[in-house]
Design an enzyme around this catalytic site. Structure first.
Site, PDB file in Angstrom:
ATOM      1  CE1 TYR A   1      -3.082   3.062   0.808  1.00  0.00           C
ATOM      2  CE2 TYR A   1      -2.606   2.703   3.035  1.00  0.00           C
ATOM      3  CZ  TYR A   1      -3.260   3.461   2.125  1.00  0.00           C
ATOM      4  OH  TYR A   1      -3.900   4.523   2.280  1.00  0.00           O
TER       5      TYR A   1
ATOM      6  CB  SER B   1       4.780   1.746  13.308  1.00  0.00           C
ATOM      7  OG  SER B   1       3.335   1.737  13.817  1.00  0.00           O
TER       8      SER B   1
ATOM      9  CE1 TYR C   1       3.724  -3.254  11.987  1.00  0.00           C
ATOM     10  CE2 TYR C   1       2.786  -1.951  13.349  1.00  0.00           C
ATOM     11  CZ  TYR C   1       3.541  -2.059  12.021  1.00  0.00           C
ATOM     12  OH  TYR C   1       3.563  -1.132  11.222  1.00  0.00           O
TER      13      TYR C   1
ATOM     14  CE  LYS D   1       7.027  -1.922  10.934  1.00  0.00           C
ATOM     15  NZ  LYS D   1       7.448  -1.706   9.460  1.00  0.00           N
TER      16      LYS D   1
ATOM     17  CG  PHE E   1       0.889   9.069  14.083  1.00  0.00           C
ATOM     18  CD1 PHE E   1       2.261   9.315  13.863  1.00  0.00           C
ATOM     19  CD2 PHE E   1       0.424   9.025  15.554  1.00  0.00           C
ATOM     20  CE1 PHE E   1       3.206   9.363  15.230  1.00  0.00           C
ATOM     21  CE2 PHE E   1       1.350   9.177  16.571  1.00  0.00           C
ATOM     22  CZ  PHE E   1       2.748   9.480  16.458  1.00  0.00           C
ATOM     23  CG  ASN E   2      -4.068   5.400  12.494  1.00  0.00           C
ATOM     24  OD1 ASN E   2      -3.509   5.822  13.668  1.00  0.00           O
ATOM     25  ND2 ASN E   2      -4.871   4.264  12.684  1.00  0.00           N
TER      26      ASN E   2
ATOM     27  NE  ARG F   1      -8.083  -3.510  16.393  1.00  0.00           N
ATOM     28  CZ  ARG F   1      -7.935  -2.951  15.248  1.00  0.00           C
ATOM     29  NH1 ARG F   1      -8.384  -3.436  14.061  1.00  0.00           N
ATOM     30  NH2 ARG F   1      -7.219  -1.818  15.185  1.00  0.00           N
TER      31      ARG F   1
HETATM   32  N1  UFG Z   1     -11.772   0.283  14.392  1.00  0.00           N
HETATM   33  C1  UFG Z   1     -13.149  -0.021  14.604  1.00  0.00           C
HETATM   34  N2  UFG Z   1     -13.489  -0.976  13.617  1.00  0.00           N
HETATM   35  C2  UFG Z   1     -13.051  -1.706  12.731  1.00  0.00           C
HETATM   36  C3  UFG Z   1     -11.604  -1.443  12.831  1.00  0.00           C
HETATM   37  C4  UFG Z   1     -11.084  -0.364  13.431  1.00  0.00           C
HETATM   38  O1  UFG Z   1     -13.687   0.506  15.374  1.00  0.00           O
HETATM   39  O2  UFG Z   1     -13.552  -2.350  12.265  1.00  0.00           O
HETATM   40  C5  UFG Z   1     -10.961   1.277  15.185  1.00  0.00           C
HETATM   41  C6  UFG Z   1     -10.136   0.539  15.956  1.00  0.00           C
HETATM   42  O3  UFG Z   1     -10.372   0.294  17.046  1.00  0.00           O
HETATM   43  C7  UFG Z   1      -8.855   1.859  16.031  1.00  0.00           C
HETATM   44  C8  UFG Z   1      -9.413   2.773  14.915  1.00  0.00           C
HETATM   45  O4  UFG Z   1     -10.629   2.098  14.454  1.00  0.00           O
HETATM   46  O5  UFG Z   1      -9.417   2.390  17.427  1.00  0.00           O
HETATM   47  C9  UFG Z   1      -7.971   2.558  13.922  1.00  0.00           C
HETATM   48  O6  UFG Z   1      -7.790   1.357  13.805  1.00  0.00           O
HETATM   49  P1  UFG Z   1      -7.132   0.780  12.407  1.00  0.00           P
HETATM   50  O7  UFG Z   1      -7.259  -0.869  12.420  1.00  0.00           O
HETATM   51  O8  UFG Z   1      -7.533   1.290  11.211  1.00  0.00           O
HETATM   52  O9  UFG Z   1      -5.763   1.276  12.726  1.00  0.00           O
HETATM   53  P2  UFG Z   1      -4.789   1.079  13.995  1.00  0.00           P
HETATM   54  O10 UFG Z   1      -4.665   2.358  15.031  1.00  0.00           O
HETATM   55  O11 UFG Z   1      -5.036  -0.171  14.827  1.00  0.00           O
HETATM   56  O12 UFG Z   1      -3.229   0.917  13.591  1.00  0.00           O
HETATM   57  C10 UFG Z   1      -2.641   1.913  12.781  1.00  0.00           C
HETATM   58  C11 UFG Z   1      -1.633   1.260  11.885  1.00  0.00           C
HETATM   59  C12 UFG Z   1      -0.634   0.125  12.525  1.00  0.00           C
HETATM   60  C13 UFG Z   1      -0.092   0.655  13.782  1.00  0.00           C
HETATM   61  C14 UFG Z   1      -0.888   1.528  14.534  1.00  0.00           C
HETATM   62  C15 UFG Z   1      -0.270   2.175  15.813  1.00  0.00           C
HETATM   63  O13 UFG Z   1      -2.450   0.516  10.757  1.00  0.00           O
HETATM   64  O14 UFG Z   1       0.395  -0.198  11.507  1.00  0.00           O
HETATM   65  O15 UFG Z   1      -1.584   2.319  13.838  1.00  0.00           O
HETATM   66  O16 UFG Z   1      -0.901   1.870  16.945  1.00  0.00           O
HETATM   67  F1  UFG Z   1       0.857  -0.057  14.343  1.00  0.00           F
END
Ligand code: UFG
Length: 323
Positions: A11, A116, A140, A144, A168-169, A280
Site C-alpha cells: 500500500y 510506526s 508488531y 519496529k 500514524f494512521n 479490540r
Molecule cells: N476500528 C473499529 N472498527 C474496525 C476497525 C478499526 O472501530 O472495524 C478502530 C480501531 O479500534 C482503532 C481505529 O479504528 O481504534 C483505527 O484502527 P485501524 O486498524 O485502522 O488502525 P490502528 O490504529 O490499529 O493501526 C495503525 C496502523 C498500524 C500501527 C498502529 C499504531 O495500521 O500499523 O496504527 O498503533 F501499528
C-alpha cells in the site's frame, strides 16, 4: 537516484514507488507478493523474492546498483502480531537484519525505514513527540522498535545513515484512483467504514465506546498515503551516512472513530449502519503526532491534511472496485 524499494508492491510502498518513478528515479522493487500486487509497481523493475533470502536481496541491490534503500517490506497488522509473534519477528527482524547485512556488504549506506507510532505504545501525552521512550505494547510495535535499534547499531559500527519515519494512521488513495488500499483481509477503519457505505447489508463495528475520549471511541491521527510518499522522497534527499534519525508522520489532529463514520456519511452521501462492539485488544485510546520535527527540518507539509480529502480519495478507489 538508484533506489531499492523493499515491499514496493504494498500500500504505502506502491504510492512511494510511483512518486519516485514520476520524479525520474531508477527503482527496483523487492517484494514476495504475499500481500502486495504486481500491477502496483508500474514503472519500476520487480524482483520477486523474500527479504529473508540474502541472495534475493543481493540480486535486487545489484539489479539497480542501488545507492539507497527504502524499506517497507514487513508484516503490519497489530492483532495478527499478537496471535503470531513468530512470523512478525521472523519477517520484520530477521528479514530486516538480512537486508542490513547485504546492504553493508554491498556498500549501500543510506536507508529510509517505514516505522510506526506503534513503537510508543500507549503514551499519555496529548501530542506524541519523537523523544518519548520506546514502549511498544504488541509484537508488531516491538519489531519496529527493534529494527530502529539495529539501525542505530549499524550506524555506529558501519556508518550506515538512516531516517525512520514513524507513521500514524496511513489512509487515503492516489487522487486519480490508480492506486489505493488493497488488503485481502481488511482490518483498517476507513476502508471498512466505506465498505459499509457501499453495501447496505454490511454493518461497521465500532471497537469500543467507553474509552476515555470525548465520544468514547478511539482517536487517531490520519495521514494521507500521498503525503507519506512525499515524506519518503524528502527523507531520501536528507539521509546522510553515519547519521541516524527518526521523525513522526501525522497531521497533528485527532479524529474519533465516530467522527470517521460521520465524515464518511457526508463524503459518500450514503447511510452507514454501525454496531457498537467491544474493544479490540491492544488499541490505545488516543494517538496523535507532533510532526513539528519533520516540518521544520525537512520542510514536509501534508497536502491532503483534512479527513474529508483522505476519505474522498479512499472512496473514489472503493467505488472503482478496488482494482
Ligand atoms: N476500528 C473499529 N472498527 C474496525 C476497525 C478499526 O472501530 O472495524 C478502530 C480501531 O479500534 C482503532 C481505529 O479504528 O481504534 C483505527 O484502527 P485501524 O486498524 O485502522 O488502525 P490502528 O490504529 O490499529 O493501526 C495503525 C496502523 C498500524 C500501527 C498502529 C499504531 O495500521 O500499523 O496504527 O498503533 F501499528
Amino acid at each position: 537516484m538508484r533506489i531499492l524499494v523493499t515491499g514496493g508492491a504494498g500500500y504505502i510502498g506502491s504510492h512511494t514507488v510511483r512518486a519516485l518513478v514520476e520524479r525520474g528515479d531508477r527503482v527496483v522493487v523487492l517484494d514476495n507478493l504475499s500481500t502486495g500486487h504486481r500491477d502496483a509497481t508500474r514503472g519500476a523493475e520487480l524482483v520477486v523474492g523474500d527479504l529473508r533470502d540474502g541472495s534475493a536481496v543481493r540480486r535486487a541491490l545489484r539489479r539497480c546498483r542501488a545507492e539507497s534503500v527504502v524499506h517497507f517490506a514487513a508484516k503490519a497488522l497489530v492483532p495478527e502480531s499478537v496471535r503470531h509473534p513468530e512470523e512478525y519477528f521472523d519477517v520484520n527482524v530477521v528479514g530486516g537484519l538480512t537486508l542490513l547485512r547485504e546492504m553493508t556488504h554491498y556498500g549501500v549506506k543510506k536507508i529510509v525505514f517505514s516505522s510506526s507510532a506503534a513503537v510508543y505504545g500507549e503514551p499519555r501525552a496529548r501530542l506524541i513527540h519523537e523523544n518519548l521512550p520506546y514502549d511498544p505494547i504488541n509484537p508488531y510495535g516491538e519489531t519496529k522498535a527493534l529494527f530502529e535499534k539495529m539501525l542505530k547499531a549499524f550506524c555506529a559500527a558501519f556508518g550506515v545513515g538512516s531516517i525512520s519515519l514513524r507513521y500514524f494512521n496511513a489512509a487515503g488513495a492516489a487522487p486519480d484512483g490508480a492506486l489505493g488500499e488493497r488488503h485481502d483481509h481488511e482490518t483498517h477503519v476507513i476502508p471498512l467504514v466505506l465498505r459499509a457505505a457501499l453495501n447496505p447489508r454490511k454493518r461497521f463495528s465500532i471497537f469500543g465506546t467507553d474509552y476515555p475520549t470525548p465520544d468514547g471511541t478511539c482517536v487517531r491521527d490520519f495521514v494521507h498515503v500521498c503525503d507519506l510518499a512525499d515524506a519518503h522522497m524528502l527523507a531520501l534527499g536528507a539521509v546522510r551516512p553515519g547519521k541516524c534519525e527518526v521523525y513522526n508522520l501525522g497531521c497533528g489532529h485527532g479524529y474519533s472513530v465516530r467522527e470517521v463514520v460521520e465524515t464518511a456519511k457526508r463524503v459518500t452521501g450514503r447511510p452507514i449502519r454501525i454496531a457498537e462492539g467491544r474493544c479490540r485488544p491492544g488499541d490505545p485510546p488516543r494517538l496523535v503526532a507532533s510532526s513539528q520535527k519533520i516540518r521544520k527540518r525537512l520542510g514536509w507539509k501534508p497536502r491532503h491534511a483534512s479527513l474529508e480529502s483522505i476519505i474522498r480519495d479512499a472512496w473514489r478507489f472503493e467505488l472503482a472496485g478496488r482494482r
